[in-house]
Each structure stands twice: as structure tokens, then as C-alpha cells.
Write a protein that holds these residues in place. Structure first.
Motif, PDB file in Angstrom:
ATOM      1  N   ASP A  10      -1.877  -6.041 -34.166  1.00  0.00           N
ATOM      2  CA  ASP A  10      -1.885  -7.476 -34.432  1.00  0.00           C
ATOM      3  C   ASP A  10      -2.944  -7.828 -35.467  1.00  0.00           C
ATOM      4  OD1 ASP A  10      -4.339  -7.420 -33.110  1.00  0.00           O
ATOM      5  OD2 ASP A  10      -3.485  -8.068 -31.199  1.00  0.00           O
ATOM      6  N   GLU A  11      -3.198  -9.136 -35.621  1.00  0.00           N
ATOM      7  CA  GLU A  11      -4.137  -9.603 -36.645  1.00  0.00           C
ATOM      8  C   GLU A  11      -5.550  -9.070 -36.432  1.00  0.00           C
ATOM      9  OE1 GLU A  11      -2.058 -11.372 -34.926  1.00  0.00           O
ATOM     10  OE2 GLU A  11      -0.931 -12.798 -36.165  1.00  0.00           O
ATOM     11  N   ASP A  12      -5.877  -8.699 -35.200  1.00  0.00           N
ATOM     12  CA  ASP A  12      -7.223  -8.231 -34.890  1.00  0.00           C
ATOM     13  C   ASP A  12      -7.373  -6.715 -34.953  1.00  0.00           C
ATOM     14  OD1 ASP A  12      -8.102 -10.869 -34.394  1.00  0.00           O
ATOM     15  OD2 ASP A  12      -7.258 -10.793 -32.372  1.00  0.00           O
ATOM     16  N   THR A  13      -6.296  -6.018 -35.324  1.00  0.00           N
ATOM     17  CA  THR A  13      -6.373  -4.562 -35.408  1.00  0.00           C
ATOM     18  C   THR A  13      -7.383  -4.151 -36.484  1.00  0.00           C
ATOM     19  OG1 THR A  13      -4.059  -4.314 -34.721  1.00  0.00           O
ATOM     20  CG2 THR A  13      -5.079  -2.444 -35.863  1.00  0.00           C
ATOM     21  N   PRO A  14      -8.398  -3.349 -36.145  1.00  0.00           N
ATOM     22  CA  PRO A  14      -9.402  -2.926 -37.135  1.00  0.00           C
ATOM     23  C   PRO A  14      -8.755  -2.101 -38.250  1.00  0.00           C
ATOM     24  CG  PRO A  14     -10.128  -2.457 -34.889  1.00  0.00           C
ATOM     25  CD  PRO A  14      -8.686  -2.832 -34.795  1.00  0.00           C
ATOM     26  N   VAL A  15      -9.327  -2.175 -39.446  1.00  0.00           N
ATOM     27  CA  VAL A  15      -8.743  -1.474 -40.589  1.00  0.00           C
ATOM     28  C   VAL A  15      -8.749   0.042 -40.392  1.00  0.00           C
ATOM     29  CG1 VAL A  15      -9.216  -3.248 -42.302  1.00  0.00           C
ATOM     30  CG2 VAL A  15     -10.964  -1.536 -41.786  1.00  0.00           C
ATOM     31  N   GLN A  16      -9.677   0.555 -39.554  1.00  0.00           N
ATOM     32  CA  GLN A  16      -9.696   2.005 -39.334  1.00  0.00           C
ATOM     33  C   GLN A  16      -8.501   2.490 -38.524  1.00  0.00           C
ATOM     34  OE1 GLN A  16     -12.076  -0.122 -38.265  1.00  0.00           O
ATOM     35  NE2 GLN A  16     -12.916   0.469 -36.262  1.00  0.00           N
ATOM     36  N   TRP A  17      -7.727   1.542 -37.974  1.00  0.00           N
ATOM     37  CA  TRP A  17      -6.511   1.889 -37.232  1.00  0.00           C
ATOM     38  C   TRP A  17      -5.260   1.715 -38.091  1.00  0.00           C
ATOM     39  CZ3 TRP A  17      -7.256   4.752 -33.278  1.00  0.00           C
ATOM     40  CH2 TRP A  17      -8.326   4.555 -32.411  1.00  0.00           C
ATOM     41  N   ILE A  18      -5.443   1.473 -39.381  1.00  0.00           N
ATOM     42  CA  ILE A  18      -4.315   1.218 -40.284  1.00  0.00           C
ATOM     43  C   ILE A  18      -4.428   2.124 -41.505  1.00  0.00           C
ATOM     44  CG2 ILE A  18      -3.068  -0.526 -41.630  1.00  0.00           C
ATOM     45  CD1 ILE A  18      -4.565  -2.671 -39.961  1.00  0.00           C
ATOM     46  N   CYS A  19      -3.341   2.776 -41.893  1.00  0.00           N
ATOM     47  CA  CYS A  19      -3.308   3.604 -43.106  1.00  0.00           C
ATOM     48  C   CYS A  19      -2.046   3.290 -43.904  1.00  0.00           C
ATOM     49  CB  CYS A  19      -3.313   5.093 -42.745  1.00  0.00           C
ATOM     50  SG  CYS A  19      -4.911   5.738 -42.252  1.00  0.00           S
ATOM     51  N   PRO A  20      -2.201   3.036 -45.212  1.00  0.00           N
ATOM     52  CA  PRO A  20      -3.465   2.804 -45.927  1.00  0.00           C
ATOM     53  C   PRO A  20      -4.045   1.459 -45.511  1.00  0.00           C
ATOM     54  CG  PRO A  20      -1.602   2.439 -47.384  1.00  0.00           C
ATOM     55  CD  PRO A  20      -1.022   2.965 -46.120  1.00  0.00           C
ATOM     56  N   PRO A  21      -5.364   1.304 -45.483  1.00  0.00           N
ATOM     57  CA  PRO A  21      -5.992   0.118 -44.883  1.00  0.00           C
ATOM     58  C   PRO A  21      -5.582  -1.224 -45.500  1.00  0.00           C
ATOM     59  CG  PRO A  21      -7.610   1.856 -45.220  1.00  0.00           C
ATOM     60  CD  PRO A  21      -6.368   2.292 -45.927  1.00  0.00           C
ATOM     61  N   ILE A  22      -5.733  -1.373 -46.825  1.00  0.00           N
ATOM     62  CA  ILE A  22      -5.477  -2.673 -47.445  1.00  0.00           C
ATOM     63  C   ILE A  22      -3.981  -2.959 -47.535  1.00  0.00           C
ATOM     64  CG2 ILE A  22      -5.754  -4.039 -49.543  1.00  0.00           C
ATOM     65  CD1 ILE A  22      -8.370  -2.539 -50.044  1.00  0.00           C
ATOM     66  N   ALA A  23      -3.228  -2.015 -48.095  1.00  0.00           N
ATOM     67  CA  ALA A  23      -1.777  -2.203 -48.205  1.00  0.00           C
ATOM     68  C   ALA A  23      -1.154  -2.330 -46.821  1.00  0.00           C
ATOM     69  CB  ALA A  23      -1.153  -1.042 -48.967  1.00  0.00           C
ATOM     70  N   GLY A  24      -1.664  -1.537 -45.859  1.00  0.00           N
ATOM     71  CA  GLY A  24      -1.142  -1.600 -44.497  1.00  0.00           C
ATOM     72  C   GLY A  24      -1.392  -2.940 -43.847  1.00  0.00           C
ATOM     73  N   ARG A  25      -2.595  -3.504 -44.074  1.00  0.00           N
ATOM     74  CA  ARG A  25      -2.908  -4.839 -43.537  1.00  0.00           C
ATOM     75  C   ARG A  25      -1.957  -5.880 -44.101  1.00  0.00           C
ATOM     76  NH1 ARG A  25      -4.844  -6.664 -39.306  1.00  0.00           N
ATOM     77  NH2 ARG A  25      -6.862  -5.606 -39.471  1.00  0.00           N
ATOM     78  N   ASN A  26      -1.673  -5.803 -45.395  1.00  0.00           N
ATOM     79  CA  ASN A  26      -0.737  -6.747 -46.011  1.00  0.00           C
ATOM     80  C   ASN A  26       0.660  -6.606 -45.413  1.00  0.00           C
ATOM     81  OD1 ASN A  26      -2.699  -7.783 -47.728  1.00  0.00           O
ATOM     82  ND2 ASN A  26      -2.232  -6.348 -49.380  1.00  0.00           N
ATOM     83  N   ILE A  27       1.075  -5.364 -45.166  1.00  0.00           N
ATOM     84  CA  ILE A  27       2.393  -5.123 -44.562  1.00  0.00           C
ATOM     85  C   ILE A  27       2.443  -5.729 -43.163  1.00  0.00           C
ATOM     86  CG2 ILE A  27       3.868  -3.320 -43.574  1.00  0.00           C
ATOM     87  CD1 ILE A  27       3.141  -1.589 -46.011  1.00  0.00           C
ATOM     88  N   LEU A  28       1.413  -5.489 -42.358  1.00  0.00           N
ATOM     89  CA  LEU A  28       1.382  -6.032 -41.003  1.00  0.00           C
ATOM     90  C   LEU A  28       1.409  -7.555 -41.021  1.00  0.00           C
ATOM     91  CD1 LEU A  28      -1.174  -3.637 -39.265  1.00  0.00           C
ATOM     92  CD2 LEU A  28       1.304  -3.719 -38.941  1.00  0.00           C
ATOM     93  N   ASN A  29       0.750  -8.171 -41.985  1.00  0.00           N
ATOM     94  CA  ASN A  29       0.772  -9.631 -42.084  1.00  0.00           C
ATOM     95  C   ASN A  29       2.190 -10.151 -42.331  1.00  0.00           C
ATOM     96  OD1 ASN A  29      -1.977  -9.855 -41.662  1.00  0.00           O
ATOM     97  ND2 ASN A  29      -2.490  -9.931 -43.850  1.00  0.00           N
ATOM     98  N   HIS A  30       2.987  -9.399 -43.095  1.00  0.00           N
ATOM     99  CA  HIS A  30       4.386  -9.768 -43.299  1.00  0.00           C
ATOM    100  C   HIS A  30       5.172  -9.629 -41.997  1.00  0.00           C
ATOM    101  CE1 HIS A  30       4.445 -10.415 -47.605  1.00  0.00           C
ATOM    102  NE2 HIS A  30       3.837  -9.264 -47.824  1.00  0.00           N
ATOM    103  N   VAL A  31       4.913  -8.555 -41.260  1.00  0.00           N
ATOM    104  CA  VAL A  31       5.646  -8.301 -40.016  1.00  0.00           C
ATOM    105  C   VAL A  31       5.335  -9.369 -38.974  1.00  0.00           C
ATOM    106  CG1 VAL A  31       5.992  -6.652 -38.132  1.00  0.00           C
ATOM    107  CG2 VAL A  31       5.706  -5.824 -40.478  1.00  0.00           C
TER     108      VAL A  31
END
Length: 244
Positions: A10-31
Motif C-alpha cells: 500500500d501507500e505506506d510500503t517502504p521503498v526497500q520493499w519495492i523493486c525498482p524503488p522509484i518506478a515501482g512506487r509510481n506503478i503501485l500508485n497507479h494500481v
């Protein structure tokens, strides 16, 4: 195998749990823009088909009992993606979500494109026989290219018409989960059989409505280095027509 709905990043997932961090965060925001409804498949895989053309996978064994194990798996999973990157969409990421009772679940998220299965179905509805034959040939050559390319990657991809698609640049991309077991060796006979098996059912379903002249249109195609695909498709049409 639990049927309890799994947790998703979710929105609070730390970046160390996402790969790649920045692009992955943007993808999750779309989802996150729409409500997510995980569905459990018969093989134990959780699937989420988001409304904005994102698909999320989590297999039954992608559940880990420690944060360290989950972190190691996340890195290993991203390494698998890097090894197969030439055929993977850039709109793809891997993420970990804390789950039940101190467990962590891995998810793969990928943007959905028009699949080769959909491309083939549309081609088989084409009214102009010359174009119909050409589009089927193009679909088959793309499928064959993916099968031949697979020898360059680890055996991690389930290559099928449903798991391969064309992105906005009309580049072939893999849309399934990266964690499969497949053969690295594609012999000539195996290639022919795989193409025939993939195309047999869609063609058989469309065949009663197709003019027999489609075979002649196929045989007119100059396939150059891929002339063998013209021969495979022509033979398949003849074999299936005999069963009508």
C-alpha cells in the motif's frame, strides 16, 4: 492452501520493499487508484486484475516467515527480472507486503497489453482474406520469435499466446509471472509443435466461418527466413478443415 484474502503493498510500503524503488512506487500508485479484488486460481496463485490495466500475481509459495528471507527473495526475484529484461515490459515491478502472523508476501505487478491471443482472435474475424492471412502469419512469427529468444534466458517464463503481448511501441513483451520452469532447448520439431498447439484451438473455432481460400492466401505470403511458418499454418488449416 489458505483462501484468506492476502495483503497487498500500500501507500505506506517502504521503498526497500519495492523493486525498482522509484518506478515501482509510481506503478503501485497507479494500481491503488481502484479497489483491488484478489482472486485465487486453482493452482494457488492470487491474481488481481486492476481496472486500469495492471495485473498482480502472487503464487502460493511466495509467502515468507521472516523479513530477512523476504528481503533476500525480493532481491533474487528482481535479479530474475533483470536476466529476462529484453522481453519484459518496463512497466513492471516486484514488491513485498506484510501478511498474516509475521509473514511477508511477494507480488509481481505488470501493465497489461493486447495479448497475442487477442491479436489472433481479432485477425480471425478479419473480412478481407488477404489481410486475415497476413495478420495470422505476423502473430505466428512473433510467437516463434519469443520461443526462439527464450533460449537466451533462464527457464523462468511461461511463453503462451495469453502471456505475450504488444506494447505501445508494438514491441513484443512477456506479461506473465517470472517464476516458471520451462525448457531452454527449443528444437525445430518442438517449435513447430508448440506453434501448432497454440494456434489449433483458435483456428478450429473460427474455421467454420472462414472461406477455404484463406489457405491460398497464406501460401501467397513470402515469409523469407520465416517461410516455415507459412508452411506450418497452411498445414494446420488443411488438417483442421478435414475434421469439419
Amino acid at each position: 492452501m489458505t483462501k484468506k484474502l492476502p495483503h497487498f503493498p500500500d501507500e505506506d510500503t517502504p521503498v526497500q520493499w519495492i523493486c525498482p524503488p522509484i518506478a515501482g512506487r509510481n506503478i503501485l500508485n497507479h494500481v491503488f487508484k481502484y479497489a483491488l479484488k484478489p482472486r485465487l486460481q486453482s493452482d494457488g496463485t492470487w491474481i488481481i486484475n486492476a481496472k486500469n490495466n495492471w495485473r498482480c500475481f502472487s503464487k502460493s509459495h511466495w509467502l515468507y516467515t521472516s523479513a530477512d528471507e523476504a528481503q533476500n527473495v525480493l532481491r533474487a526475484n528482481m535479479q530474475k527480472h533483470l536476466q529476462c529484461s529484453p522481453i519484459l515490459s518496463e512497466q513492471r515491478c516486484v514488491a513485498i507486503a506484510p501478511s498474516f502472523k509475521n509473514t511477508w508476501r511477494l507480488w509481481q505487478i505488470v501493465h497489461q497489453e493486447t495479448t497475442l491471443a487477442e491479436y489472433l482472435a481479432k485477425a480471425l474475424c478479419e473480412k478481407q482474406l488477404e489481410k486475415l492471412a497476413l495478420e495470422i502469419f505476423r502473430c505466428a512469427t512473433r510467437f516463434a520469435d519469443a520461443l526462439l529468444q527464450s533460449t537466451r534466458y533462464p527457464p523462468l517464463l511461461n511463453l503462451s499466446l495469453e502471456n505475450l503481448g504488444l506494447d505501445a511501441e508494438v514491441q513484443l513483451v512477456y506479461l506473465g509471472s517470472v517464476d516458471e520452469e520451462a525448457s531452454l532447448t527449443i528444437s525445430e520439431s518442438m517449435l513447430i509443435d508448440t506453434i501448432k498447439e497454440a494456434f489449433a484451438v483458435p483456428i478450429a473455432q473460427a474455421l467454420p466461418k472462414l472461406d477455404v481460400a484463406v489457405i491460398k492466401e497464406l501460401e501467397k505470403i513470402d515469409g523469407f527466413d520465416q517461410q516455415y511458418i507459412v508452411e506450418i499454418l497452411s498445414q494446420l488449416f488443411r488438417e483442421l478443415r478435414k475434421t469439419l
